[in-house]
Design an enzyme around this catalytic site. Sequence first.
Site, PDB file in Angstrom:
ATOM      1  N   CYS A   2       1.075  -1.377  -0.065  1.00 53.27           N
ATOM      2  CA  CYS A   2       0.022   0.219  -0.244  1.00 53.27           C
ATOM      3  C   CYS A   2       0.980   0.913   0.051  1.00 53.27           C
ATOM      4  O   CYS A   2       1.525   1.724   1.305  1.00 53.27           O
ATOM      5  CB  CYS A   2      -0.451  -0.378   1.445  1.00 53.27           C
ATOM      6  SG  CYS A   2      -1.899   1.588   1.287  1.00 53.27           S
ATOM      7  N   GLU A 103      -4.216   0.921  -5.739  1.00 57.47           N
ATOM      8  CA  GLU A 103      -2.829  -0.467  -6.268  1.00 57.47           C
ATOM      9  C   GLU A 103      -2.244  -0.273  -7.852  1.00 57.47           C
ATOM     10  O   GLU A 103      -3.008   0.139  -8.683  1.00 57.47           O
ATOM     11  CB  GLU A 103      -2.823  -1.615  -5.855  1.00 57.47           C
ATOM     12  CG  GLU A 103      -2.342  -2.819  -5.587  1.00 57.47           C
ATOM     13  CD  GLU A 103      -1.157  -2.612  -5.167  1.00 57.47           C
ATOM     14  OE1 GLU A 103       0.008  -2.275  -5.956  1.00 57.47           O
ATOM     15  OE2 GLU A 103      -0.882  -2.152  -3.699  1.00 57.47           O
TER      16      GLU A 103
END
Length: 250
Positions: A2, A103
């Site tokens: 992340c 992402e």
Amino acid sequence: MCGRFALTASPDQIRALFQYEQQPNFPPRTNVSPTEPIAMVASDRGTRSFRLVRWGFIPSWVKDTKAFPLLINARGETLATKPAFRNAIRRRRCIVPADAFYEWKREGEGRAAHKQPYLIRRRDGRTMGLAGLWETYVSPDGGEIDTALIVTTGANGAMAAIHDRMPVILKPEQFDLWLDCANEDPGPALQLVRPCADDVIEMEPCDPRLPQPERRAAPAPRPSSPELPPREPVSASRKAGVGDAQGSLF
């Protein structure tokens, strides 16, 4: 992984969800980057508190920060065994508020291949609480800096189409357990390190100009990208999770 996230809920909405006493004021940001200040919620003897900390964890025993890798995430499966995290998982757990995270997925073949960023958020539009760890680093000259990271776990079925990891997304009824470090036994808290259900999140492609996070060295802080807002705003009561035991954007 992340490496970018967004926090656009108002300070009052975040305070209502996490129930700390302070009344901080901070701007909305749609592209929070490593090494920048991030919001963090911790607990001291059952009382929650808000802090701004550096996103990039530094264990207290590190001597040369320039030679130490940038730790923005930690794999939940190794928190109790890796020296960098052993103390923090027992004594310094925290929650990082976020409205979405990003992402990247490789798409296309050959010369046409590219990395497409996706915005991932809760399907119900609420703010989420990401499991984290924090540490106060004291430099050789006596200066102090609070640092934090986000804990990750294996991807759920929905997320696996993009990446094999995802942040640990806590439900509001799990906040106290994650933050409770009174007896220094991380076992119960570690039971929360698991992916959320597939139907909790939704994903959509976003602006391909979103810069990818650096993985090896600390990047220079980047400004938030105003062209990347997380969808339409929801009502204040819904986004803060007021009156709903499930509250949180993811």
